[in-house]
Scaffold this motif. Sequence first.
Motif, PDB file in Angstrom:
ATOM      1  N   SER A  78       0.835  -1.201   0.000  1.00 26.39           N
ATOM      2  CA  SER A  78       0.000   0.000   0.000  1.00 26.39           C
ATOM      3  C   SER A  78       0.870   1.252   0.000  1.00 26.39           C
ATOM      4  N   VAL A  79       0.236   2.347  -0.368  1.00 24.50           N
ATOM      5  CA  VAL A  79       0.909   3.642  -0.402  1.00 24.50           C
ATOM      6  C   VAL A  79      -0.016   4.681   0.223  1.00 24.50           C
ATOM      7  N   THR A  80       0.581   5.565   1.005  1.00 26.25           N
ATOM      8  CA  THR A  80      -0.137   6.687   1.604  1.00 26.25           C
ATOM      9  C   THR A  80       0.433   7.969   1.029  1.00 26.25           C
ATOM     10  N   PHE A  81      -0.435   8.843   0.591  1.00 24.87           N
ATOM     11  CA  PHE A  81      -0.002  10.112   0.021  1.00 24.87           C
ATOM     12  C   PHE A  81       0.085  11.136   1.143  1.00 24.87           C
ATOM     13  N   LYS A  82       1.301  11.647   1.349  1.00 25.31           N
ATOM     14  CA  LYS A  82       1.590  12.456   2.535  1.00 25.31           C
ATOM     15  C   LYS A  82       1.587  13.957   2.300  1.00 25.31           C
ATOM     16  N   GLY A  83       1.769  14.400   1.060  1.00 23.14           N
ATOM     17  CA  GLY A  83       1.809  15.834   0.844  1.00 23.14           C
ATOM     18  C   GLY A  83       2.714  16.207  -0.304  1.00 23.14           C
ATOM     19  N   ALA A  84       3.335  17.370  -0.168  1.00 20.93           N
ATOM     20  CA  ALA A  84       4.142  17.924  -1.246  1.00 20.93           C
ATOM     21  C   ALA A  84       5.593  18.098  -0.811  1.00 20.93           C
ATOM     22  N   PHE A  85       6.439  18.283  -1.817  1.00 21.12           N
ATOM     23  CA  PHE A  85       7.847  18.569  -1.560  1.00 21.12           C
ATOM     24  C   PHE A  85       8.345  19.521  -2.629  1.00 21.12           C
ATOM     25  N   ASN A  86       9.489  20.095  -2.374  1.00 20.97           N
ATOM     26  CA  ASN A  86      10.192  20.919  -3.350  1.00 20.97           C
ATOM     27  C   ASN A  86      11.672  20.650  -3.186  1.00 20.97           C
ATOM     28  N   LEU A  87      12.424  20.883  -4.234  1.00 22.39           N
ATOM     29  CA  LEU A  87      13.875  20.724  -4.208  1.00 22.39           C
ATOM     30  C   LEU A  87      14.505  22.099  -4.307  1.00 22.39           C
ATOM     31  N   LYS A  88      15.484  22.347  -3.445  1.00 17.43           N
ATOM     32  CA  LYS A  88      16.157  23.646  -3.444  1.00 17.43           C
ATOM     33  C   LYS A  88      17.658  23.412  -3.591  1.00 17.43           C
ATOM     34  N   GLN A  89      18.228  23.997  -4.647  1.00 17.40           N
ATOM     35  CA  GLN A  89      19.660  23.861  -4.912  1.00 17.40           C
ATOM     36  C   GLN A  89      20.447  24.724  -3.934  1.00 17.40           C
ATOM     37  N   LYS A  90      21.445  24.118  -3.272  1.00 15.48           N
ATOM     38  CA  LYS A  90      22.339  24.837  -2.357  1.00 15.48           C
ATOM     39  C   LYS A  90      23.765  24.487  -2.751  1.00 15.48           C
ATOM     40  N   GLY A  91      24.314  25.251  -3.697  1.00 14.51           N
ATOM     41  CA  GLY A  91      25.635  24.937  -4.207  1.00 14.51           C
ATOM     42  C   GLY A  91      25.602  23.603  -4.935  1.00 14.51           C
ATOM     43  N   ALA A  92      26.468  22.680  -4.495  1.00 19.12           N
ATOM     44  CA  ALA A  92      26.517  21.352  -5.111  1.00 19.12           C
ATOM     45  C   ALA A  92      25.488  20.404  -4.497  1.00 19.12           C
ATOM     46  N   GLU A  93      24.808  20.821  -3.438  1.00 21.08           N
ATOM     47  CA  GLU A  93      23.843  19.975  -2.759  1.00 21.08           C
ATOM     48  C   GLU A  93      22.406  20.396  -3.079  1.00 21.08           C
ATOM     49  N   VAL A  94      21.494  19.478  -2.828  1.00 17.30           N
ATOM     50  CA  VAL A  94      20.074  19.758  -3.027  1.00 17.30           C
ATOM     51  C   VAL A  94      19.350  19.460  -1.721  1.00 17.30           C
ATOM     52  N   ASP A  95      18.577  20.425  -1.246  1.00 15.11           N
ATOM     53  CA  ASP A  95      17.747  20.230  -0.057  1.00 15.11           C
ATOM     54  C   ASP A  95      16.352  19.820  -0.478  1.00 15.11           C
ATOM     55  N   ILE A  96      15.780  18.890   0.276  1.00 13.85           N
ATOM     56  CA  ILE A  96      14.402  18.481   0.044  1.00 13.85           C
ATOM     57  C   ILE A  96      13.552  19.142   1.116  1.00 13.85           C
ATOM     58  N   LEU A  97      12.580  19.921   0.684  1.00 18.78           N
ATOM     59  CA  LEU A  97      11.696  20.616   1.594  1.00 18.78           C
ATOM     60  C   LEU A  97      10.333  19.945   1.549  1.00 18.78           C
ATOM     61  N   PHE A  98       9.931  19.320   2.663  1.00 21.79           N
ATOM     62  CA  PHE A  98       8.623  18.681   2.748  1.00 21.79           C
ATOM     63  C   PHE A  98       7.618  19.680   3.279  1.00 21.79           C
ATOM     64  N   MET A  99       6.436  19.710   2.681  1.00 22.81           N
ATOM     65  CA  MET A  99       5.411  20.678   3.070  1.00 22.81           C
ATOM     66  C   MET A  99       4.201  19.960   3.624  1.00 22.81           C
TER      67      MET A  99
END
Length: 99
Positions: A78-99
Amino acid sequence: MTTRHLEKIRAIIKEATDLDISYAYDDLVFPDHSAFLIQFDDSNPDHYFCYFHEDMNPDDKAKLTENLHLACQMHKCSVTFKGAFNLKQKGAEVDILFM
């Protein structure tokens, strides 16, 4: 140590969307194009969480939700849908922002 069945979720994503996995890290799986991501549920190996990119079209989101549910049913999970996310570039890294 938690066992995560990447091949099972790879098959589910492929059947539901015809997309391949572009990246997997720890408990997160990113299909091609990053329109959504899957998170393993460490308390239940037959359950997953899904987050949609915040900019995803509502019609596409509804169709994807239906397809993922059907693919999970075929794989006895099963799968539960939890919400949204966005990706934010920080130099060579990427942050995942969960909303």
